[in-house]
Design a protein around this motif. Structure first.
Motif, mmCIF file in Angstrom:
data_model
loop_
_atom_site.group_PDB
_atom_site.id
_atom_site.type_symbol
_atom_site.label_atom_id
_atom_site.label_comp_id
_atom_site.label_asym_id
_atom_site.label_seq_id
_atom_site.Cartn_x
_atom_site.Cartn_y
_atom_site.Cartn_z
ATOM 1 N N GLY A 74 30.967 46.525 46.058
ATOM 2 C CA GLY A 74 30.956 45.083 46.246
ATOM 3 C C GLY A 74 30.505 44.326 45.019
ATOM 4 O O GLY A 74 31.081 43.286 44.659
ATOM 5 N N TRP B 242 33.188 44.023 42.395
ATOM 6 C CA TRP B 242 34.113 42.945 42.738
ATOM 7 C C TRP B 242 33.505 41.580 42.433
ATOM 8 O O TRP B 242 34.145 40.720 41.821
ATOM 9 C CB TRP B 242 34.479 43.047 44.223
ATOM 10 C CG TRP B 242 35.235 41.855 44.741
ATOM 11 C CD1 TRP B 242 36.298 41.224 44.146
ATOM 12 C CD2 TRP B 242 34.983 41.139 45.957
ATOM 13 N NE1 TRP B 242 36.723 40.164 44.922
ATOM 14 C CE2 TRP B 242 35.937 40.086 46.041
ATOM 15 C CE3 TRP B 242 34.059 41.290 46.995
ATOM 16 C CZ2 TRP B 242 35.980 39.198 47.104
ATOM 17 C CZ3 TRP B 242 34.106 40.411 48.058
ATOM 18 C CH2 TRP B 242 35.046 39.375 48.106
ATOM 19 N N LEU B 243 32.241 41.389 42.817
ATOM 20 C CA LEU B 243 31.577 40.110 42.569
ATOM 21 C C LEU B 243 31.447 39.844 41.074
ATOM 22 O O LEU B 243 31.555 38.690 40.625
ATOM 23 C CB LEU B 243 30.196 40.105 43.227
ATOM 24 C CG LEU B 243 30.165 40.152 44.760
ATOM 25 C CD1 LEU B 243 28.734 40.173 45.265
ATOM 26 C CD2 LEU B 243 30.930 38.979 45.358
ATOM 27 N N ARG C 110 34.673 38.468 39.850
ATOM 28 C CA ARG C 110 34.805 37.071 40.262
ATOM 29 C C ARG C 110 33.931 36.173 39.397
ATOM 30 O O ARG C 110 34.346 35.076 38.989
ATOM 31 C CB ARG C 110 34.425 36.905 41.735
ATOM 32 C CG ARG C 110 35.447 37.461 42.702
ATOM 33 C CD ARG C 110 35.013 37.213 44.155
ATOM 34 N NE ARG C 110 34.843 35.789 44.430
ATOM 35 C CZ ARG C 110 35.824 34.974 44.767
ATOM 36 N NH1 ARG C 110 37.062 35.433 44.869
ATOM 37 N NH2 ARG C 110 35.578 33.699 45.022
ATOM 38 N N ARG D 141 34.444 32.164 39.318
ATOM 39 C CA ARG D 141 34.621 31.828 40.725
ATOM 40 C C ARG D 141 33.268 31.809 41.442
ATOM 41 O O ARG D 141 32.334 32.506 41.059
ATOM 42 C CB ARG D 141 35.562 32.824 41.400
ATOM 43 C CG ARG D 141 36.917 32.940 40.716
ATOM 44 C CD ARG D 141 37.852 33.853 41.492
ATOM 45 N NE ARG D 141 39.063 34.131 40.727
ATOM 46 C CZ ARG D 141 40.107 33.319 40.655
ATOM 47 N NH1 ARG D 141 40.071 32.156 41.296
ATOM 48 N NH2 ARG D 141 41.179 33.647 39.950
ATOM 49 N N LEU E 234 30.474 32.597 44.236
ATOM 50 C CA LEU E 234 30.149 33.860 44.890
ATOM 51 C C LEU E 234 29.490 33.665 46.249
ATOM 52 O O LEU E 234 29.024 34.646 46.843
ATOM 53 C CB LEU E 234 29.222 34.691 43.995
ATOM 54 C CG LEU E 234 29.717 35.000 42.580
ATOM 55 C CD1 LEU E 234 28.704 35.864 41.854
ATOM 56 C CD2 LEU E 234 31.080 35.672 42.610
ATOM 57 N N SER F 227 31.963 35.243 49.105
ATOM 58 C CA SER F 227 32.193 36.657 48.785
ATOM 59 C C SER F 227 30.879 37.441 48.764
ATOM 60 O O SER F 227 30.826 38.595 49.214
ATOM 61 C CB SER F 227 32.912 36.790 47.449
ATOM 62 O OG SER F 227 32.204 36.120 46.418
ATOM 63 N N VAL G 292 29.896 38.195 52.264
ATOM 64 C CA VAL G 292 30.713 39.285 52.819
ATOM 65 C C VAL G 292 30.158 40.638 52.387
ATOM 66 O O VAL G 292 30.029 41.568 53.200
ATOM 67 C CB VAL G 292 32.183 39.132 52.384
ATOM 68 C CG1 VAL G 292 32.992 40.366 52.777
ATOM 69 C CG2 VAL G 292 32.794 37.880 52.996
ATOM 70 N N PHE H 54 36.635 46.627 48.822
ATOM 71 C CA PHE H 54 36.004 45.917 47.710
ATOM 72 C C PHE H 54 36.596 46.359 46.369
ATOM 73 O O PHE H 54 36.769 45.538 45.460
ATOM 74 C CB PHE H 54 34.492 46.152 47.723
ATOM 75 C CG PHE H 54 33.778 45.463 48.851
ATOM 76 C CD1 PHE H 54 34.171 44.206 49.269
ATOM 77 C CD2 PHE H 54 32.701 46.065 49.496
ATOM 78 C CE1 PHE H 54 33.518 43.560 50.317
ATOM 79 C CE2 PHE H 54 32.050 45.438 50.536
ATOM 80 C CZ PHE H 54 32.456 44.181 50.953
ATOM 81 N N LEU I 89 39.956 44.654 45.952
ATOM 82 C CA LEU I 89 39.757 43.244 45.606
ATOM 83 C C LEU I 89 39.327 43.102 44.149
ATOM 84 O O LEU I 89 39.769 42.200 43.438
ATOM 85 C CB LEU I 89 38.715 42.622 46.534
ATOM 86 C CG LEU I 89 39.144 42.421 47.990
ATOM 87 C CD1 LEU I 89 37.943 42.010 48.841
ATOM 88 C CD2 LEU I 89 40.242 41.376 48.084
ATOM 89 N N GLU J 96 41.253 41.185 41.180
ATOM 90 C CA GLU J 96 40.539 40.101 40.485
ATOM 91 C C GLU J 96 40.502 40.342 38.977
ATOM 92 O O GLU J 96 40.506 39.390 38.186
ATOM 93 C CB GLU J 96 39.119 39.981 41.034
ATOM 94 C CG GLU J 96 38.327 38.791 40.509
ATOM 95 C CD GLU J 96 38.911 37.459 40.941
ATOM 96 O OE1 GLU J 96 38.879 36.510 40.119
ATOM 97 O OE2 GLU J 96 39.395 37.354 42.071
#
Length: 242
Positions: free
Chosen positions: A77, A80-81, A84, A89, A91, A94, A97, A132, A135, A139
Motif C-alpha cells: 500500500g 502505491w501511496l 501517488r 495526488r 492521499l 487512498s 483505504v 495495491f 494500482l 500510477e
C-alpha cells in the motif's frame, strides 16, 4: 528445497539492508513527499520479515504472523501511496483505504487465533497485495512519474508483484495451500526468492527517482541571509553562502 527459516533469514538480511540504506538516506536528506512514503514501505517490510523470523521461534505464532501479514499489506500500500504522492495526488482517500486494509488483515489473522493456522487471513492478504501493487504499477505510468524512464523499475516490479500474488490467491482459493502446485510455485520458499529480487529492484528504482527529483524540508536558518550591524554576514549565513 531450502528450509523456511533459512529463506526468511535471507529475505530478512536483504530487506533490512535495503531498508536501512533507504531510511538513513531519507533522514539525511530530511526528505518529504514520495520519498518519505516509500521509506514507510521499506520500514513496513522490515517489520514484516522480523515478525516472520519471530514466528519460527515462539509457541504462539499467530501473533507475529498477524503482524507480518498486516505489514506486508502496508508495504504494498505504501508503495502505491508513494507513487501517488510523487504525482502530486491527494492521499486522504487512498491512505484511508490502505489503513483499512491493514486493520482488516490484522484482525483476520488475530481473531481465529491458534485455530486459524499459519495461513489464516492469507487469501485477503494475497488479494490486497496484488491490488495495491497493480494500482502502484498503473500510477507509475501516469503524471510526472510516467515521464521519467527510471520509473519503469517500479512499473515492472509492482506489475510482477500483482501478477504473482493474484496467481497465488487463485491457486490458494482453488487448490489450497497443501497442494503440490501451490507448494512448488507459490510456497514460502519461492516467495522468499521473488521478494529478494523485487526488493533490490525497488530500492534501486526508488533511489534513482529520488535523485531525479527530491523534495526536502525547508530550513529556516538557511532560508534567509542575515547581516550583522557591522556589515558582515552572521556565522550561520556565512556557512550557508559558503
Amino acid at each position: 528445497m531450502i528450509d523456511l527459516f533459512t529463506v526468511n533469514l535471507l529475505v530478512s538480511i536483504v530487506t533490512m539492508t535495503a531498508g536501512v540504506l533507504y531510511l538513513v538516506e531519507t533522514l539525511l536528506r530530511r526528505e518529504v513527499g514520495a520519498g518519505r512514503v516509500w521509506a514507510l514501505a521499506f520500514l513496513s517490510g522490515m517489520l514484516a520479515v522480523t515478525a516472520y523470523l519471530v514466528w519460527q521461534q515462539v509457541s504462539e505464532p499467530w501473533i507475529p504472523i498477524a503482524i507480518g501479514n498486516a505489514s506486508l499489506v502496508a508495504t504494498s500500500g505504501f508503495f502505491w501511496l508513494g507513487c501517488r504522492s510523487f504525482n502530486g495526488r491527494r492521499l486522504t482517500v487512498s491512505g484511508s483505504v490502505v489503513a483499512a486494509a491493514v486493520v482488516i488483515q490484522l484482525l483476520s489473522t488475530l481473531i481465529p487465533g491458534a485455530s486459524g493456522g499459519e495461513w489464516a487471513g492469507s487469501l485477503f492478504m494475497f488479494a490486497a497485495i496484488a491490488g495495491f501493487a497493480a494500482l502502484g504499477s498503473v500510477e507509475s505510468r501516469r503524471g510526472a512519474m510516467g515521464g521519467m524512464w527510471s520509473s519503469f523499475g517500479f512499473t515492472i516490479v509492482l506489475a510482477c508483484v500483482a501478477l504473482f500474488y493474484a496467481a497465488r490467491a487463485v491457486v490458494f482459493a482453488t487448490l489450497g495451500p497443501g497442494s503440490p502446485i501451490f507448494d512448488l510455485w507459490f510456497g514460502s520458499s519461492i516467495t522468499g526468492v521473488v521478494s529478494i529480487v523485487l526488493t533490490i529492484v525497488a530500492l534501486t528504482t526508488a533511489t534513482m527517482l529520488r535523485s531525479g527529483r527530491v523534495t526536502v524540508r525547508q530550513d529556516g536558518e538557511h532560508a534567509n541571509i542575515q547581516v550583522s550591524r557591522d556589515g558582515l554576514l552572521t556565522a550561520t549565513s556565512f556557512a550557508a553562502v559558503l
